[in-house]
Write a protein that holds these residues in place. Structure first.
Motif, PDB file in Angstrom:
ATOM      1  N   UNK A 178       1.098  -1.191  -0.343  1.00 29.80           N
ATOM      2  CA  UNK A 178       0.201   0.187  -0.339  1.00 29.80           C
ATOM      3  C   UNK A 178       1.144   1.020  -0.073  1.00 29.80           C
ATOM      4  N   UNK A 179       1.567   1.415   0.078  1.00 30.06           N
ATOM      5  CA  UNK A 179       2.906   2.543   0.185  1.00 30.06           C
ATOM      6  C   UNK A 179       3.488   3.260  -1.437  1.00 30.06           C
ATOM      7  N   UNK A 180       3.316   1.942  -1.993  1.00 33.75           N
ATOM      8  CA  UNK A 180       3.143   2.652  -3.354  1.00 33.75           C
ATOM      9  C   UNK A 180       1.756   2.819  -4.108  1.00 33.75           C
ATOM     10  N   UNK A 181       1.430   1.051  -3.407  1.00 31.77           N
ATOM     11  CA  UNK A 181      -0.312   1.859  -4.611  1.00 31.77           C
ATOM     12  C   UNK A 181      -1.182   2.949  -3.675  1.00 31.77           C
ATOM     13  N   UNK A 182      -1.346   2.957  -3.159  1.00 31.35           N
ATOM     14  CA  UNK A 182      -1.955   4.264  -2.415  1.00 31.35           C
ATOM     15  C   UNK A 182      -0.981   5.374  -1.973  1.00 31.35           C
ATOM     16  N   UNK A 183       0.243   4.888  -1.490  1.00 29.45           N
ATOM     17  CA  UNK A 183       1.076   6.220  -1.027  1.00 29.45           C
ATOM     18  C   UNK A 183       1.665   7.237  -2.018  1.00 29.45           C
ATOM     19  N   UNK A 184       1.955   6.588  -3.458  1.00 26.35           N
ATOM     20  CA  UNK A 184       1.966   7.417  -4.220  1.00 26.35           C
ATOM     21  C   UNK A 184       1.340   8.547  -4.441  1.00 26.35           C
ATOM     22  N   UNK A 185      -0.118   8.368  -4.600  1.00 25.90           N
ATOM     23  CA  UNK A 185      -1.616   8.868  -5.019  1.00 25.90           C
ATOM     24  C   UNK A 185      -2.161   9.308  -4.183  1.00 25.90           C
ATOM     25  N   UNK A 186      -1.350   9.242  -2.766  1.00 25.01           N
ATOM     26  CA  UNK A 186      -1.364   9.989  -1.938  1.00 25.01           C
ATOM     27  C   UNK A 186      -0.528  11.570  -1.477  1.00 25.01           C
ATOM     28  N   UNK A 187       0.477  10.888  -2.437  1.00 19.05           N
ATOM     29  CA  UNK A 187       2.321  12.302  -2.192  1.00 19.05           C
ATOM     30  C   UNK A 187       1.715  13.010  -3.480  1.00 19.05           C
ATOM     31  N   UNK A 188       1.341  12.317  -4.757  1.00 16.13           N
ATOM     32  CA  UNK A 188       1.512  13.216  -5.391  1.00 16.13           C
ATOM     33  C   UNK A 188       0.114  14.396  -5.555  1.00 16.13           C
ATOM     34  N   UNK A 189      -0.997  14.552  -4.294  1.00 20.06           N
ATOM     35  CA  UNK A 189      -2.195  15.146  -3.950  1.00 20.06           C
ATOM     36  C   UNK A 189      -1.624  16.193  -3.420  1.00 20.06           C
ATOM     37  N   UNK A 190      -0.890  15.508  -2.169  1.00 21.09           N
ATOM     38  CA  UNK A 190      -0.431  16.602  -1.365  1.00 21.09           C
ATOM     39  C   UNK A 190       0.766  17.775  -1.779  1.00 21.09           C
TER      40      UNK A 190
END
Ligand SMILES: [Zn+2]
Length: 318
Positions: A178-190
């Protein structure tokens, strides 16, 4: 049809040679970094794979494992110069097949500016790939403004890409990938929010930023960012327009792994802002990326051409 891939990584041969010889390389000890099978490929082996995929141009970026923003700035700057020179050599050897994005030492913005200037103005690279933060410092922090000004003046593209498994999700739930599959997308929005709410896009209206992975959750979450801007004064400290007014200031790669999400991205930011990016040679890459884009039922032929090559040809002047 032509295709230009803005999201294609490199494990530099200079690093691989040192590791295979059992030698340390700019402070990296042999055996401490996992090297994926395709990562050791030479430029010629990479070209053969590009040919099989129908990809004409890789805009090559040295992998995020080489950011090392927490390292000594002088040591890391020397590492980044060697990475950037190897990418430069690929663009000299195969000018029609390779363009390059630089690594720059973000722990020291003045040094990052100097290397960006050398890479772009002396080595012909088209910009730099950088993490979503530098040692926890987000890009609305004032120490980074000179870098954005310099990149804007150089016409350099800033390609935003997380560092491996080190995302905002990692400390919350570091299982199931999830650090990749969700985390990448969270980081990009921030990261989108830090540039926009921080007023960077107003101060640098011509700054070229490409958000990897389709900008993550940016488009899906923009309505709530707008609402926050309307009702909360702290959201309006730096900007006079709602966050959604800035969506069309950014570029986004098409790496969504979902036709519906890509369609929504196009409808939200405009077709002229979406570019081809595959994440070669990662396991999370699109397997047959050109075929995938060409086969999408909900995109017109003009939209497919814009994504595959027209937008990047114009953006990068290639
Ligand atoms: Zn990637």
């Amino acid at each position: 049809m032509r295709s230009i891939d803005v999201h294609a990584h490199l494990t530099p041969q200079c690093f691989i040679r040192a590791m295979q010889a059992g030698q340390a390389w700019h402070g990296i000890q042999p055996g401490t970094m996992r090297i994926a099978p395709r990562a050791v490929w030479t430029p010629e082996q990479r070209l053969a794979d590009m040919n099989s995929l129908g990809v004409d141009v890789h805009v090559v970026s040295t992998g995020a494992a080489f950011y090392y923003y927490d390292g000594d700035a002088t040591t890391v700057a020397a590492m980044h110069r060697e990475c950037n020179d190897e990418v430069h050599q690929m663009t000299i050897d195969y000018p029609d097949r390779f363009k390059g994005l630089a690594q720059i030492p973000m722990q020291e913005p003045a040094t990052a500016i100097a290397e960006l200037d050398r890479a772009v103005n002396q080595r012909g690279l088209v910009g730099a790939m950088i993490n979503d933060t530098a040692n926890g410092r987000t890009y609305d922090e004032p120490e980074f403004l000179p870098l954005w000004k310099a990149a804007e003046q150089m016409g350099a593209l800033m390609f935003i890409h997380q560092q491996g498994g080190d995302t905002l999700v990692t400390p919350r739930l570091n299982r199931y990938h999830l650090a990749n599959t969700i985390g990448n997308l969270v980081d990009r929005a921030v990261t989108f929010a830090s540039f926009v709410f921080g007023g960077v896009m107003d101060k640098c209206p011509d700054l070229k930023i490409c958000l990897a992975h389709g900008g993550g959750y940016t488009c899906y979450g923009i309505g709530r960012m707008d609402r926050g801007w309307q009702v909360r004064s702290e959201a309006r400290v730096n900007i006079q327009q709602p966050p959604s007014a800035y969506l069309k200031k950014f570029y986004y790669d098409c790496l969504t792994h979902s036709e519906a999400a890509l369609r929504y991205l196009i409808d939200t930011v405009g077709i002229d802002r979406v570019v081809f990016g595959t994440d070669w040679p990662a396991d999370m890459a699109i397997d047959w990326p050109v075929s995938w884009v060409l086969g999408l039922q909900s995109l017109t032929q003009e939209e497919k051409e814009a994504i595959l090559w027209k937008n990047l040809e114009k953006l990068l002047g290639i």
